[in-house]
Scaffold this motif. Structure first.
Motif, PDB file in Angstrom:
ATOM      1  N   ALA A 278      53.853  -9.740  -1.078  1.00  0.00           N
ATOM      2  CA  ALA A 278      52.927 -10.310  -2.067  1.00  0.00           C
ATOM      3  C   ALA A 278      52.840 -11.820  -1.918  1.00  0.00           C
ATOM      4  CB  ALA A 278      53.368  -9.938  -3.472  1.00  0.00           C
ATOM      5  N   LEU A 279      53.969 -12.480  -1.679  1.00  0.00           N
ATOM      6  CA  LEU A 279      53.948 -13.924  -1.480  1.00  0.00           C
ATOM      7  C   LEU A 279      53.213 -14.297  -0.192  1.00  0.00           C
ATOM      8  CD1 LEU A 279      57.539 -14.921  -2.641  1.00  0.00           C
ATOM      9  CD2 LEU A 279      55.357 -15.441  -3.760  1.00  0.00           C
ATOM     10  N   ALA A 280      53.403 -13.508   0.870  1.00  0.00           N
ATOM     11  CA  ALA A 280      52.701 -13.775   2.121  1.00  0.00           C
ATOM     12  C   ALA A 280      51.193 -13.598   1.945  1.00  0.00           C
ATOM     13  CB  ALA A 280      53.225 -12.853   3.218  1.00  0.00           C
ATOM     14  N   LEU A 281      50.793 -12.584   1.220  1.00  0.00           N
ATOM     15  CA  LEU A 281      49.361 -12.359   0.957  1.00  0.00           C
ATOM     16  C   LEU A 281      48.771 -13.487   0.136  1.00  0.00           C
ATOM     17  CD1 LEU A 281      46.928 -10.443   1.212  1.00  0.00           C
ATOM     18  CD2 LEU A 281      47.714  -9.349  -0.891  1.00  0.00           C
ATOM     19  N   LEU A 282      49.514 -13.923  -0.864  1.00  0.00           N
ATOM     20  CA  LEU A 282      49.054 -15.031  -1.689  1.00  0.00           C
ATOM     21  C   LEU A 282      48.931 -16.317  -0.876  1.00  0.00           C
ATOM     22  CD1 LEU A 282      48.364 -16.002  -4.570  1.00  0.00           C
ATOM     23  CD2 LEU A 282      50.775 -16.547  -4.838  1.00  0.00           C
ATOM     24  N   ALA A 283      49.895 -16.590  -0.024  1.00  0.00           N
ATOM     25  CA  ALA A 283      49.864 -17.790   0.811  1.00  0.00           C
ATOM     26  C   ALA A 283      48.694 -17.712   1.810  1.00  0.00           C
ATOM     27  CB  ALA A 283      51.178 -17.953   1.548  1.00  0.00           C
ATOM     28  N   HIS A 284      48.434 -16.539   2.319  1.00  0.00           N
ATOM     29  CA  HIS A 284      47.331 -16.366   3.277  1.00  0.00           C
ATOM     30  C   HIS A 284      45.973 -16.588   2.600  1.00  0.00           C
ATOM     31  CE1 HIS A 284      45.174 -14.935   6.760  1.00  0.00           C
ATOM     32  NE2 HIS A 284      44.538 -14.037   6.006  1.00  0.00           N
ATOM     33  N   GLN A 285      45.823 -16.124   1.375  1.00  0.00           N
ATOM     34  CA  GLN A 285      44.552 -16.260   0.667  1.00  0.00           C
ATOM     35  C   GLN A 285      44.287 -17.687   0.233  1.00  0.00           C
ATOM     36  OE1 GLN A 285      44.647 -13.456  -2.532  1.00  0.00           O
ATOM     37  NE2 GLN A 285      44.056 -11.733  -1.233  1.00  0.00           N
ATOM     38  N   THR A 286      45.317 -18.451  -0.058  1.00  0.00           N
ATOM     39  CA  THR A 286      45.123 -19.831  -0.524  1.00  0.00           C
ATOM     40  C   THR A 286      44.954 -20.798   0.646  1.00  0.00           C
ATOM     41  OG1 THR A 286      47.503 -20.188  -0.675  1.00  0.00           O
ATOM     42  CG2 THR A 286      46.364 -19.466  -2.675  1.00  0.00           C
ATOM     43  N   ALA A 287      45.347 -20.389   1.830  1.00  0.00           N
ATOM     44  CA  ALA A 287      45.247 -21.312   2.985  1.00  0.00           C
ATOM     45  C   ALA A 287      43.881 -21.285   3.628  1.00  0.00           C
ATOM     46  CB  ALA A 287      46.292 -20.920   4.030  1.00  0.00           C
TER      47      ALA A 287
END
Length: 63
Positions: free
Chosen positions: A54-63
């Motif tokens: 979930a953290l990786a997905l969130l980081a990917h979407q914000t970058a």
């Protein structure tokens, strides 16, 4: 698992009543373990993997 549903093998009473020394010891042990004390290690690893994904997905979407 919470101790309010456990039945003592020593006195056959609910563990949360603490009628015998075995009940009281188990009640204390369960209270000290905390909220994740009843989970097995595989379940904890699965929760950790979901959190990391979930953290990786969130980081990917914000970058």
């Amino acid at each position: 698992m919470t101790y309010d549903r456990l039945v003592c093998a020593n006195c056959a009473a609910p563990v949360n009543e603490g009628r015998c020394p075995v009940c009281r010891a188990n009640r204390e042990r369960l209270q000290q373990e905390g909220p994740f004390g009843g989970l097995n290690p595989v379940a904890l690893l699965a929760l950790l993997a979901i959190l990391v994904a979930a953290l990786a997905l969130l980081a990917h979407q914000t970058a």
